[in-house]
Design an enzyme around this catalytic site. Structure first.
Site, PDB file in Angstrom:
ATOM      1  N   ALA A 118       0.802  -1.230   0.000  1.00  0.00           N
ATOM      2  CA  ALA A 118       0.000   0.000   0.000  1.00  0.00           C
ATOM      3  C   ALA A 118       0.835   1.279   0.000  1.00  0.00           C
ATOM      4  CB  ALA A 118      -0.972  -0.017   1.182  1.00  0.00           C
ATOM      5  N   ARG A 163      -5.743  -0.049  -8.271  1.00  0.00           N
ATOM      6  CA  ARG A 163      -5.908  -0.971  -7.129  1.00  0.00           C
ATOM      7  C   ARG A 163      -6.950  -0.391  -6.178  1.00  0.00           C
ATOM      8  NH1 ARG A 163      -1.870  -4.743  -5.805  1.00  0.00           N
ATOM      9  NH2 ARG A 163      -3.573  -5.810  -4.790  1.00  0.00           N
ATOM     10  N   GLN A 173       3.733 -13.768  -2.325  1.00  0.00           N
ATOM     11  CA  GLN A 173       4.492 -12.605  -1.843  1.00  0.00           C
ATOM     12  C   GLN A 173       5.350 -12.954  -0.629  1.00  0.00           C
ATOM     13  OE1 GLN A 173       1.194 -12.583  -2.547  1.00  0.00           O
ATOM     14  NE2 GLN A 173       0.510 -10.604  -3.343  1.00  0.00           N
ATOM     15  N   ASP A 181      -3.969  -2.920   4.119  1.00  0.00           N
ATOM     16  CA  ASP A 181      -4.243  -2.120   2.930  1.00  0.00           C
ATOM     17  C   ASP A 181      -5.313  -1.075   3.191  1.00  0.00           C
ATOM     18  OD1 ASP A 181      -2.965  -3.235   0.135  1.00  0.00           O
ATOM     19  OD2 ASP A 181      -2.992  -4.728   1.720  1.00  0.00           O
ATOM     20  N   ASN A 192      -6.573  -6.712   4.583  1.00  0.00           N
ATOM     21  CA  ASN A 192      -5.185  -7.063   4.268  1.00  0.00           C
ATOM     22  C   ASN A 192      -5.206  -8.300   3.374  1.00  0.00           C
ATOM     23  OD1 ASN A 192      -2.321  -6.536   4.631  1.00  0.00           O
ATOM     24  ND2 ASN A 192      -2.239  -8.434   5.789  1.00  0.00           N
ATOM     25  N   LYS A 193      -4.043  -8.765   2.993  1.00  0.00           N
ATOM     26  CA  LYS A 193      -3.931  -9.889   2.065  1.00  0.00           C
ATOM     27  C   LYS A 193      -4.817 -11.058   2.485  1.00  0.00           C
ATOM     28  CE  LYS A 193      -2.171  -9.910  -0.984  1.00  0.00           C
ATOM     29  NZ  LYS A 193      -2.848  -9.553  -2.250  1.00  0.00           N
TER      30      LYS A 193
END
Length: 351
Positions: free
Chosen positions: A53, A94, A199, A240, A250-251
């Site tokens: 982010a 995004r 990631q 994020d 978040n992820k």
């Protein structure tokens, strides 16, 4: 005793171009890509060449400074019109990362009252550089506060990559590992691989190994077993988007870890700058969750691994409810307890 730590960076301003560490090439090659147009910046964000982010916000700010230098118009009104169009365009890259919109809005506001094109171009470049410099200081502060939550020898689990290459420097969730290394405090990272784009496996392991920080990679579905058998002391993740009540996007897979932390009785921390907060939204139900291409799941490095035509659900993020969060670590300190009240109070003080 202090130690000098090698900390990789992901975004650099070159005056007439932007150099970004192409994170899709890691860990096999360290390749910096040169971006010279707003379209290239947009594509670089969408394709995850630059990700995280804060880093997305930084590259967007530089992208706007870059494109503003190329406008051929002679009138400030037309300049502002083109600039607003490009701001809106970058915002489509995004939708879940609030830092992107924070940086775009900040760039837009920086030239609202400016009356000449030359001055506007100068201010935009200065503002983008300032955003990057501030983020580095913010991340270091987050790392200092986060380190106070841990002890020498702790094993700490994380997911995705909220490290130096996702920010200006240091990272958010990984910042305490870097600050700890500098100060002689040994923290051992356990990194979830983070399907489907890996990631954790590709990026977190790469950057921590670059810095000489101990890291152990696990598959995502090993998390519960690792907490149970490897003496995991805490979990720390990035964010994020954090809304007014503390619910955190978040992820994908982050909420799984928060539930596990609750079950096993270990702390679950979120580390994020104030620029990641979106207090215009009251609860996590209002967060728009980006869904990504099905091929991220059906293919691995270009090779089909599922039957052709398999239906796929591939959200990039999930939302962790505030009641599962032990504390939100910011540059201003650690928020605990009544998140809605504490977040409101924090933003009243900063306004």
């Amino acid at each position: 005793m202090s130690t000098i730590v090698t900390i990789p960076r992901s975004v650099s301003w070159k005056g007439d171009a932007i150099a970004v560490l192409n994170q899709t090439k890691l860990p096999h090659s360290t390749e910096y890509k040169t971006l010279t147009t707003i379209e290239e910046v947009w594509k670089s964000i969408v394709m995850l060449e630059v990700r995280g982010a804060p880093a997305i916000g930084i590259v967007a700010a530089f992208g706007l400074a870059l494109v503003a230098k190329k406008y051929t118009t002679l009138h400030i009104e037309e300049f502002q019109k083109k600039f607003n169009r490009d701001c809106n365009y970058l915002g489509t890259s995004r939708p879940t990362a609030v830092n992107l919109f924070w940086a775009i809005d900040r760039m837009r506001e920086s030239i609202q009252e400016i009356t000449t094109i030359k001055e506007a171009q100068k201010i935009l470049e200065e503002e983008a550089l300032l955003i990057q410099q501030e983020d580095e200081a913010v991340c270091r502060s987050i790392g200092e506060h986060a380190l106070s939550c841990f002890q020498d020898g702790d094993n700490i689990l994380t997911i995705c990559n909220a490290g130096s290459i996702a920010t200006a420097k240091y990272g958010t969730a990984l910042a305490p590992f870097y600050i700890g290394k500098e100060k002689g405090v040994h923290l051992h990272a356990y990194a979830c691989e983070t399907r489907p784009v890996l990631q954790g496996g590709r990026l977190t392991t790469w950057e921590l190994k670059q810095a000489g920080i101990d890291v152990t990679l696990i598959t995502d579905n090993t998390a519960a077993h690792a907490i149970q058998t490897k003496e995991i002391n805490a979990i720390i993740v990035g964010a994020d988007r954090i809304v007014a009540n503390g619910d955190t996007a978040n992820k994908i897979g982050t909420m799984n870890l928060a539930i596990l932390a609750k079950y096993f009785g270990i702390p679950f921390y979120v580390a994020a700058p104030l620029s990641t907060f979106d207090i215009t939204k009251q609860t996590g139900a209002e967060i728009v969750i980006e869904e990504r291409d099905e091929t991220e799941v059906t293919k691995i490095f270009g090779k089909q691994v599922t039957p052709v035509g398999t239906t796929v659900y591939n959200p990039a993020f999930d939302v962790t409810p505030n009641e599962l969060i032990t504390g939100i670590i910011t540059e201003r300190g650690i928020i605990r307890g009544d998140y809605k009240r504490e977040i409101a109070s924090l933003f009243e003080k900063t306004s």
